[in-house]
Design an enzyme around this catalytic site. Structure first.
Site, PDB file in Angstrom:
ATOM      1  N   MET A  61     -22.944 -22.290  32.531  1.00 52.74           N
ATOM      2  CA  MET A  61     -22.856 -22.453  31.300  1.00 52.74           C
ATOM      3  C   MET A  61     -23.746 -23.283  30.581  1.00 52.74           C
ATOM      4  SD  MET A  61     -19.505 -21.721  30.232  1.00 52.74           S
ATOM      5  CE  MET A  61     -18.244 -20.504  31.234  1.00 52.74           C
ATOM      6  N   HIS A  96     -12.993 -25.823  27.316  1.00 52.02           N
ATOM      7  CA  HIS A  96     -11.976 -25.395  27.866  1.00 52.02           C
ATOM      8  C   HIS A  96     -11.124 -25.972  28.776  1.00 52.02           C
ATOM      9  CE1 HIS A  96     -14.469 -25.755  31.447  1.00 52.02           C
ATOM     10  NE2 HIS A  96     -15.462 -25.298  30.672  1.00 52.02           N
ATOM     11  N   TYR A 118      -9.581 -18.302  -9.282  1.00 52.23           N
ATOM     12  CA  TYR A 118     -10.409 -16.982  -9.264  1.00 52.23           C
ATOM     13  C   TYR A 118     -11.221 -16.582 -10.467  1.00 52.23           C
ATOM     14  CZ  TYR A 118      -5.993 -15.515  -6.370  1.00 52.23           C
ATOM     15  OH  TYR A 118      -4.856 -15.542  -5.716  1.00 52.23           O
ATOM     16  N   HIS A 170      -9.157  -8.062  -3.355  1.00 51.36           N
ATOM     17  CA  HIS A 170      -8.770  -7.436  -4.657  1.00 51.36           C
ATOM     18  C   HIS A 170     -10.046  -6.164  -4.802  1.00 51.36           C
ATOM     19  CE1 HIS A 170      -6.272 -10.821  -6.466  1.00 51.36           C
ATOM     20  NE2 HIS A 170      -5.493  -9.889  -5.567  1.00 51.36           N
ATOM     21  N   ASN A 178      -4.886 -10.205 -10.777  1.00 51.15           N
ATOM     22  CA  ASN A 178      -4.793  -9.398  -9.635  1.00 51.15           C
ATOM     23  C   ASN A 178      -4.488  -7.908 -10.077  1.00 51.15           C
ATOM     24  OD1 ASN A 178      -3.314 -12.149 -10.022  1.00 51.15           O
ATOM     25  ND2 ASN A 178      -3.279 -11.776  -7.564  1.00 51.15           N
TER      26      ASN A 178
HETATM   27  C1  LIG Z   1      -2.750  -9.682   1.593  1.00 49.69           C
HETATM   28  C2  LIG Z   1      -3.135  -8.765   0.151  1.00 49.69           C
HETATM   29  C3  LIG Z   1      -2.344  -9.515  -0.929  1.00 49.69           C
HETATM   30  C4  LIG Z   1      -2.318  -8.796  -2.317  1.00 49.69           C
HETATM   31  N1  LIG Z   1      -1.723  -9.689  -3.326  1.00 49.69           N
HETATM   32  C5  LIG Z   1      -1.938  -9.063  -4.236  1.00 49.69           C
HETATM   33  C6  LIG Z   1      -1.254  -9.346  -5.545  1.00 49.69           C
HETATM   34  O1  LIG Z   1      -0.242 -10.315  -5.427  1.00 49.69           O
HETATM   35  N2  LIG Z   1      -0.975  -8.610  -6.881  1.00 49.69           N
HETATM   36  C7  LIG Z   1      -2.100  -7.646  -6.849  1.00 49.69           C
HETATM   37  O2  LIG Z   1      -1.997  -7.065  -8.057  1.00 49.69           O
HETATM   38  N3  LIG Z   1      -2.668  -7.220  -6.145  1.00 49.69           N
HETATM   39  C8  LIG Z   1      -2.556  -7.802  -4.770  1.00 49.69           C
HETATM   40  N4  LIG Z   1      -3.429  -7.261  -3.621  1.00 49.69           N
HETATM   41  C9  LIG Z   1      -4.123  -6.204  -3.971  1.00 49.69           C
HETATM   42  C10 LIG Z   1      -3.303  -4.829  -4.222  1.00 49.69           C
HETATM   43  O3  LIG Z   1      -2.503  -4.743  -3.061  1.00 49.69           O
HETATM   44  C11 LIG Z   1      -4.534  -3.660  -3.776  1.00 49.69           C
HETATM   45  O4  LIG Z   1      -5.392  -3.608  -4.797  1.00 49.69           O
HETATM   46  C12 LIG Z   1      -3.606  -2.187  -3.741  1.00 49.69           C
HETATM   47  O5  LIG Z   1      -2.921  -2.037  -2.883  1.00 49.69           O
HETATM   48  C13 LIG Z   1      -4.706  -1.206  -3.684  1.00 49.69           C
HETATM   49  O6  LIG Z   1      -3.984   0.053  -3.632  1.00 49.69           O
HETATM   50  P1  LIG Z   1      -4.689   1.428  -3.301  1.00 49.69           P
HETATM   51  O7  LIG Z   1      -3.765   2.340  -3.518  1.00 49.69           O
HETATM   52  O8  LIG Z   1      -5.971   1.409  -3.748  1.00 49.69           O
HETATM   53  O9  LIG Z   1      -4.871   1.271  -1.646  1.00 49.69           O
HETATM   54  P2  LIG Z   1      -3.908   0.575  -0.445  1.00 49.69           P
HETATM   55  O10 LIG Z   1      -2.804  -0.182  -1.277  1.00 49.69           O
HETATM   56  O11 LIG Z   1      -4.828   0.067   0.463  1.00 49.69           O
HETATM   57  O12 LIG Z   1      -3.232   1.966   0.325  1.00 49.69           O
HETATM   58  C14 LIG Z   1      -4.059   2.979   0.890  1.00 49.69           C
HETATM   59  C15 LIG Z   1      -3.084   3.419   2.073  1.00 49.69           C
HETATM   60  O13 LIG Z   1      -3.567   4.557   2.581  1.00 49.69           O
HETATM   61  C16 LIG Z   1      -3.373   4.650   3.835  1.00 49.69           C
HETATM   62  N5  LIG Z   1      -4.667   5.236   4.411  1.00 49.69           N
HETATM   63  C17 LIG Z   1      -5.800   4.533   4.770  1.00 49.69           C
HETATM   64  N6  LIG Z   1      -6.486   5.407   5.258  1.00 49.69           N
HETATM   65  C18 LIG Z   1      -5.918   6.587   5.788  1.00 49.69           C
HETATM   66  C19 LIG Z   1      -6.315   7.601   6.356  1.00 49.69           C
HETATM   67  N7  LIG Z   1      -7.546   7.939   6.673  1.00 49.69           N
HETATM   68  N8  LIG Z   1      -5.254   8.528   6.504  1.00 49.69           N
HETATM   69  C20 LIG Z   1      -4.208   8.489   6.042  1.00 49.69           C
HETATM   70  N9  LIG Z   1      -3.663   7.401   5.155  1.00 49.69           N
HETATM   71  C21 LIG Z   1      -4.741   6.445   5.188  1.00 49.69           C
HETATM   72  C22 LIG Z   1      -3.086   3.100   4.159  1.00 49.69           C
HETATM   73  O14 LIG Z   1      -2.228   3.085   5.456  1.00 49.69           O
HETATM   74  C23 LIG Z   1      -2.436   2.832   3.063  1.00 49.69           C
HETATM   75  O15 LIG Z   1      -0.997   3.122   3.118  1.00 49.69           O
HETATM   76  C24 LIG Z   1      -3.085  -7.884  -2.644  1.00 49.69           C
HETATM   77  C25 LIG Z   1      -3.825  -7.228  -1.295  1.00 49.69           C
HETATM   78  C26 LIG Z   1      -3.643  -7.721  -0.052  1.00 49.69           C
HETATM   79  C27 LIG Z   1      -4.258  -7.065   1.075  1.00 49.69           C
END
Ligand SMILES: Cc1cc2nc3c(=O)[nH]c(=O)nc-3n(C[C@H](O)[C@H](O)[C@H](O)COP(=O)(O)OP(=O)(O)OC[C@H]3O[C@@H](n4cnc5c(N)ncnc54)[C@H](O)[C@@H]3O)c2cc1C
Ligand SMILES: *[C@@H]1O[C@H](CO)[C@@H](O)[C@H](O)[C@H]1NC(C)=O
Ligand SMILES: *[C@@H]1O[C@H](CO)[C@@H](O)[C@H](O)[C@H]1NC(C)=O
Ligand SMILES: *[C@@H]1O[C@H](CO)[C@@H](O)[C@H](O)[C@H]1NC(C)=O
Ligand SMILES: *[C@@H]1O[C@H](CO)[C@@H](O)[C@H](O)[C@H]1NC(C)=O
Ligand SMILES: *[C@@H]1O[C@H](CO)[C@@H](O)[C@H](O)[C@H]1NC(C)=O
Ligand SMILES: *[C@@H]1O[C@H](CO)[C@@H](O)[C@H](O)[C@H]1NC(C)=O
Ligand SMILES: *[C@@H]1O[C@H](CO)[C@@H](O)[C@H](O)[C@H]1NC(C)=O
Ligand SMILES: *[C@@H]1O[C@H](CO)[C@@H](O)[C@H](O)[C@H]1NC(C)=O
Ligand SMILES: CC(=O)N[C@H]1CO[C@H](CO)[C@@H](O)[C@@H]1O
Length: 771
Positions: free
Chosen positions: A83, A180, A626, A706, A748
């Site tokens: 270690m 640990h 933000y 975002h 957002n």
């Molecule tokens: C934790 C979190 C909190 C958030 N909070 C907010 C909020 O409060 N308000 C707000 O406005 N925005 C918020 N957002 C952001 C918002 O959700 C995203 O901007 C939005 O969902 C983006 O949409 P999209 O269609 O670009 O992609 P996504 O929503 O990411 O959807 C993509 C989809 O494609 C699918 N996919 C990906 N790769 C493949 C593949 N190779 N084959 C088949 N399917 C696939 C995925 O499974 C998913 O269903 C948040 C995001 C997160 C992660």
């Protein structure tokens, strides 16, 4: 970061070795490792090496894995068995992902972070409800300052160590940790743990299975599996990904009579989609974790977090609805500024009103989601409105005047419907599903588009029931990528579209490489560049009037009985709303002549607190600040050798005026505190000023999820998609998701993104040459 204690100096001499490394095959990834499962904690340690050199220096890398029950809060190892003066590697789970660290100790105190090893987490790493597993490639890992290990050794004694006490800050690889709680040694003939170069390279690039276990074994077995003979039916449009971008586009295309296949890699989410994952207190109903707004904070604290995409290193939802099934659902109707040319949009996109109106008609917003029309747990909005009234802010209903975003505040608005998660899944997806010409197919991962030069013929998926996993298009058909800012970029790389360095990583992958078109057909576009995300910084306060709702800790397992009962009876009460309570905006002129907007989100509770003073956790609340429209910082996203999607260059506060503006905004927020008797800031506390707080803020927690801009819309030579969202250099490939948005909106983004999808669907339908 200060280290509280050390990993420890292990006494080596005289230890009886009770175990010897044996060969085993991990059933999840098919990799053949050599290693042990320690009998005390049931932690598995496995390693496999590339072939020894026939002459000259041996390769300096290996693939390893740690598989540990959740009770092991962190686990580490030293292949040299020492270690001190040795390379120490440790890992632990955090929010469904694995965090790892490389350390080195010269004395019996303070193992420092050690640079040099190049570690790539491989895709089969995961966290489930019982275990965490870290599978990784470790390059430049066989020698270190003053020492080495010999991959050809016939007898070696590596060490493991394990702890039941979590590291101090699990998000931070450089975190301090206490020593640990247990350790041990075992016998290992490294010389036997080698596989052939092709097998090793496949695994190292994230491939699975298919390995002969030693370099000398040749496989002669014939395959008995029967190849599929069915051919998939062709569609007019194949839409990849059922996030908000994909669902709205698919609904509008199918409404226009086109045949539409919506492919989604994940599974069901809300009860309406067939989802069944629910808290015990909702058993007997169709209310899932994804339906109940009050469960939002528990998305980040649940060990069984199957909904996150495990091959994307930032939060991304991989289930029906994508991000809109797991997000906070803060919903802002877009402003004119959000679609302005100064915000990067082509002129043809600026008149968004009819599309935003169409969105609003399908999906109204509410700032009082409880079905009884009452507001609950509003102590935070009362306190924060007092703070802001003192600074010249006005109180408005935010979505009544989307263009008012300076010195305004109002109750948080959501796209919840009838006290449940609403969004595109509850509205647009339901109308699409009612049409015969629409099909949603889940658990189908699109690997790449199949193309002949600029003409897309269909998509290749992991579906083993159809020939080649291939889903074809009708003549003149089109593919629309809506897989999210990371997901769509990765599909483009895997289709030979993007920067050459990314496509070359795909080419090196033994599984994905052969599906690339010839390099003469690669299309060089700035996929992954230009990404932007709001930098966000939390301030945590206490005030005697606040109820932090036990910091949302028990909402999934054991919420207050009356609140659960009220919600089950009528979808009303505290559980009918996500955690935010109040939002505010203010515009700031920057020293560079650019105006930037600051958004504040206030909520009861806090994600983390750092103070040396005592405080009352029942009284804490958070203001997240933000920076949005106007920021100049950009980053880059891409893939690594394992084809995981990763940020390559972080996009937060790269621009100095972005940073100084956010600092000014934070200082303004706290400047009014004296007007609110009893309000105390506990993070940062009065020993740290705002400038130092921002300077020392962990970038990984500045992420707002975002992400926009990786497939930026614009002009040829500068952008990835054109004014019709068509990928430059292709005839019939489009992108409609957050990745095409050129710059962040005021708030957002998903509300604005849904208006983008409405407009994109109209432009695609109007574009000649389609089906
Ligand atoms: C934790 C979190 C909190 C958030 N909070 C907010 C909020 O409060 N308000 C707000 O406005 N925005 C918020 N957002 C952001 C918002 O959700 C995203 O901007 C939005 O969902 C983006 O949409 P999209 O269609 O670009 O992609 P996504 O929503 O990411 O959807 C993509 C989809 O494609 C699918 N996919 C990906 N790769 C493949 C593949 N190779 N084959 C088949 N399917 C696939 C995925 O499974 C998913 O269903 C948040 C995001 C997160 C992660
Ligand atoms: C390998 O690691 C050592 C430290 O152990 C470091 O000095 C060296 O630069 C690294 N080499 C490469 C190629 O990264
Ligand atoms: C979690 O993963 C481990 C390691 O792959 C596996 O042994 C275990 O059965 C899994 N648990 C569940 C509940 O799936
Ligand atoms: C749950 O949904 C199914 C299918 O939509 C429906 O038949 C059933 O009545 C619902 N159950 C409850 C308790 O709402
Ligand atoms: C804003 O004003 C309205 C109308 O007076 C009031 O009902 C509401 O409580 C105020 N909002 C906040 C957050 O104080
Ligand atoms: C395809 O990928 C999805 C998502 O990873 C997975 O759920 C599904 O089981 C895979 N299908 C096959 C046939 O392997
Ligand atoms: C690819 O396209 C070219 C012309 O664009 C055509 O000549 C050729 O036949 C096509 N190849 C296949 C396999 O369809
Ligand atoms: C903490 O705050 C709660 C709510 O204001 C109060 O009931 C409790 O007495 C406080 N606890 C302490 C130790 O002050
Ligand atoms: C800092 O805060 C602590 C705890 O609230 C308080 O006891 C102390 O007096 C404060 N110090 C100064 C200099 O304000
Ligand atoms: C539209 C836009 O801003 N495109 C930029 C994306 O990033 C590349 C690489 O930095 C620039 O060259 C483009 O101008």
């Amino acid at each position: 970061m200060l280290l509280r204690s050390l990993l420890g100096v292990l006494p080596f001499a005289g230890v009886a070795l009770s175990q010897a490394a044996m060969q085993y095959t991990d059933p999840d990834n098919g990799i053949t490792f050599w290693g042990i499962t320690d009998s005390a904690h049931s932690v598995t340690y496995g390693y496999v090496f590339p072939p020894l050199a026939t002459s000259g220096a041996n390769p300096t890398e290996y693939i390893g894995e740690i598989v540990a029950p959740l009770a092991s809060q962190w686990v580490g190892f030293s292949l040299s068995g020492s270690m001190i003066k040795s390379l120490l590697i440790a890992a632990w789970p955090n929010n469904g992902k694995i965090v790892f660290t490389t350390r080195y100790a010269t004395t019996n105190v303070l193992p420092d972070v050690y640079n040099g090893p190049i570690i790539t987490t491989l895709p089969s790493s995961m966290v489930n409800s019982t275990h965490w597993k870290w599978v990784f490639r470790c390059q430049n890992c066989t020698s270190w300052e003053g020492g080495s290990m010999d991959p050809g050794a016939a007898a070696a004694t590596p060490a493991w160590c394990q702890s039941t006490i979590a590291v101090d800050n699990p998000a931070d690889p450089a975190t301090s940790m206490v020593q640990h709680t247990d350790f041990g040694f075992y016998f290992f003939a490294f010389a036997s743990a080698h596989v052939s170069a092709s097998v090793y390279n496949n695994w190292a690039a994230g491939g699975t299975g298919g390995g002969s276990t030693t370099t000398t074994t040749t496989t002669t077995t014939t395959t008995t599996s029967t190849a599929p003979t069915a051919t998939a039916s062709p569609y007019d449009y194949i839409v990849v990904g059922s996030g908000p971008g994909g669902i709205i586009t698919a609904d509008r295309l199918s409404q226009a009579g086109k045949s539409v296949l919506l492919l989604e890699r994940g599974g069901p989410s809300t009860g309406e989609t067939g989802g069944t994952y629910q808290p015990n207190w909702a058993k007997g109903t169709n209310l899932t974790k994804f339906d109940v707004p009050g469960l939002f904070e528990s998305m980040f604290t649940d060990a069984n977090d199957f909904w996150w995409c495990k091959d994307i290193t930032v939060f991304a939802g991989c289930l029906v609805g994508g991000g809109t099934s797991v997000n906070g659902a803060l919903y802002w109707l877009p402003s004119d500024s959000d679609f302005s040319t100064s915000n990067g949009w082509p002129q043809a996109w600026t008149n968004h009103a009819q599309y935003t109106a169409a969105l609003k008609a399908r999906l109204p917003s509410t700032d009082h989601p409880s079905t009884d029309g009452k507001r609950y747990l509003e102590e935070t909005s009362v306190v924060v409105s007092k703070l802001l009234n003192n600074q010249g802010y006005r109180n408005i209903t935010i979505n009544d005047t989307p263009d008012s975003k300076d010195h305004v505040y109002g109750y948080s608005a959501y796209d919840f419907i009838a006290g449940k998660r609403g969004g595109p899944v509850a509205t647009y997806l339901q109308t699409a599903k009612a049409r015969k010409n629409f099909k949603l197919q889940i658990y189908t991962n699109v690997l790449n588009v199949v193309r002949n030069g600029s003409q897309i013929t269909g998509v290749k998926t992991n579906d083993t029931t159809v020939v080649g996993g291939f889903y074809p298009l009708n003549p003149n058909g089109r593919v629309i990528l809506s897989a999210g800012s990371y997901g769509s970029a990765r599909i483009l790389f895997r289709s030979g579209i993007g920067p050459t360095d990314m496509i070359n990583l795909v080419k090196s992958d033994p599984v994905a490489g052969p599906n690339l078109p010839p390099s003469s057909q690669w299309i060089n576009l700035p996929v992954g560049y230009n990404v932007s995300d709001n930098p966000s910084i939390n301030l945590v306060f206490t005030h005697p009037s606040i109820n932090s709702y036990d910091n949302w800790a028990n909402v999934f397992t054991n919420p207050p009985a009356a609140d659960a009962a009220q919600y089950l009876a009528s979808q009303s009460g505290i559980m009918a709303q996500a955690s935010p309570r109040l939002n505010f905006w203010r515009a700031y002129g920057g020293s560079d002549g650019v105006t930037r907007w600051l958004q504040g989100t206030a909520r009861p509770g806090a994600a983390s607190v750092t103070t040396s003073y005592p405080y009352n956790a029942t009284q804490m609340f958070t203001i997240t600040a933000y920076l949005s429209t106007g920021i100049k910082s950009r980053g880059r996203l891409g893939i690594n050798a394992g084809l995981n999607a990763v940020p390559l260059v972080n996009p937060w506060l790269v621009d100095p005026v972005d940073k100084s503006t956010l600092i000014t905004g934070l200082q303004d927020i706290v400047s009014g505190m004296s007007a609110v008797p009893g309000m105390v800031m506990i993070t940062p506390d009065n020993t740290t000023n705002i400038v130092d707080y921002v300077n020392n803020y962990d970038p990984s927690t500045m992420n707002s999820n975002h992400w926009v801009g990786s497939n930026i819309i614009g002009t040829a030579g500068k952008a990835v998609v054109d004014v019709n969202t068509k990928v430059f250099g292709t005839n019939n490939l489009f992108v409609v998701d957050a990745s095409i948005i050129p710059a962040l909106p005021y708030g957002n983004p998903h509300g604005m993104l849904m208006s983008v999808a409405e407009q994109a669907a109209a432009k695609i339908l109007a574009l000649s040459g389609g089906p």
